[in-house]
Design a protein around this motif. Structure first.
Motif, short mmCIF file in Angstrom:
data_model
loop_
_atom_site.label_atom_id
_atom_site.label_comp_id
_atom_site.label_asym_id
_atom_site.label_seq_id
_atom_site.Cartn_x
_atom_site.Cartn_y
_atom_site.Cartn_z
N GLN A 36 31.41 -29.28 -0.23
CA GLN A 36 31.64 -28.81 1.14
C GLN A 36 30.38 -28.17 1.74
N LYS A 37 29.67 -27.37 0.97
CA LYS A 37 28.47 -26.69 1.49
C LYS A 37 27.45 -27.70 2.00
N ASP A 38 27.19 -28.76 1.25
CA ASP A 38 26.22 -29.78 1.66
C ASP A 38 26.69 -30.54 2.88
N ILE A 39 27.99 -30.84 2.94
CA ILE A 39 28.55 -31.56 4.09
C ILE A 39 28.44 -30.70 5.35
N VAL A 40 28.82 -29.44 5.24
CA VAL A 40 28.73 -28.53 6.40
C VAL A 40 27.28 -28.41 6.86
N ALA A 41 26.34 -28.26 5.93
CA ALA A 41 24.93 -28.13 6.29
C ALA A 41 24.43 -29.38 7.01
N ALA A 42 24.79 -30.55 6.53
CA ALA A 42 24.35 -31.80 7.15
C ALA A 42 24.94 -31.97 8.55
N LEU A 43 26.21 -31.63 8.70
CA LEU A 43 26.84 -31.73 10.02
C LEU A 43 26.17 -30.78 11.01
N ARG A 44 25.91 -29.57 10.58
CA ARG A 44 25.24 -28.59 11.45
C ARG A 44 23.82 -29.01 11.77
N ALA A 45 23.15 -29.68 10.82
CA ALA A 45 21.77 -30.12 11.03
C ALA A 45 21.65 -31.15 12.14
N VAL A 46 22.72 -31.91 12.39
CA VAL A 46 22.68 -32.90 13.49
C VAL A 46 23.22 -32.31 14.79
N GLY A 47 23.55 -31.02 14.77
CA GLY A 47 23.98 -30.35 15.99
C GLY A 47 25.48 -30.19 16.15
N ALA A 48 26.23 -30.50 15.11
CA ALA A 48 27.69 -30.35 15.19
C ALA A 48 28.07 -28.88 15.01
N MET A 49 29.14 -28.49 15.67
CA MET A 49 29.74 -27.18 15.43
C MET A 49 30.79 -27.40 14.35
N VAL A 50 30.73 -26.61 13.30
CA VAL A 50 31.63 -26.79 12.15
C VAL A 50 32.37 -25.49 11.88
N VAL A 51 33.69 -25.58 11.80
CA VAL A 51 34.52 -24.44 11.46
C VAL A 51 35.25 -24.76 10.16
N PRO A 52 34.90 -24.09 9.05
CA PRO A 52 35.62 -24.31 7.80
C PRO A 52 37.05 -23.78 7.92
N CYS A 53 38.00 -24.59 7.54
CA CYS A 53 39.42 -24.23 7.70
C CYS A 53 40.20 -24.37 6.40
N HIS A 54 39.52 -24.51 5.28
CA HIS A 54 40.20 -24.75 4.01
C HIS A 54 41.20 -23.65 3.65
N ALA A 55 41.00 -22.44 4.15
CA ALA A 55 41.89 -21.32 3.82
C ALA A 55 43.12 -21.24 4.70
N VAL A 56 43.21 -22.09 5.73
CA VAL A 56 44.37 -22.05 6.63
C VAL A 56 45.64 -22.39 5.85
N GLY A 57 45.54 -23.37 4.98
CA GLY A 57 46.69 -23.76 4.17
C GLY A 57 47.66 -24.66 4.91
N LYS A 58 48.83 -24.88 4.32
CA LYS A 58 49.89 -25.71 4.89
C LYS A 58 49.42 -27.12 5.21
#
Length: 100
Positions: A11-33
């Motif tokens: 996840q860390k590498d994926i988030v970093a790559a997405l942000r590097a191209v200018g994407a806004m990324v909100v990790p939501c893995h803790a939301v659950g359900k």
């Protein structure tokens, strides 16, 4: 059965790559359900990404029962399951160049 809000190792590498191209990324893995791992905004569009770790055994690549229910009920664009940085970038239309 309760499913842990674990962060996939990639996840860390994926988030970093997405942000590097200018994407806004909100990790939501803790939301659950069954909610997907990432909310991604890029070039005026929004994606939900479910991250799976390719180094895990095949049975861990499957969606959990809550994830299956959430994915089936979701009324927006399809939720994309990704295993790699390349797949994540491709899913939002930002893949450029070589990535292994």
């Amino acid at each position: 059965m309760r499913y842990a809000a674990a962060v996939d190792a990639n996840q860390k590498d994926i988030v970093a790559a997405l942000r590097a191209v200018g994407a806004m990324v909100v990790p939501c893995h803790a939301v659950g359900k069954g909610f997907p791992d990432l909310l991604v905004g890029y070039l005026g569009d929004t994606w939900l990404l479910e991250i799976k770790d390719p180094s895990q055994p095949k049975h861990r690549h499957e969606l959990t029962p809550p994830q299956k229910l959430f994915h089936a009920a979701w009324m927006g664009k399809p939720i994309v399951t990704v295993f790699t940085v390349k797949e994540a970038l491709q899913s939002i239309g930002a893949f450029r160049g070589k990535i292994s």
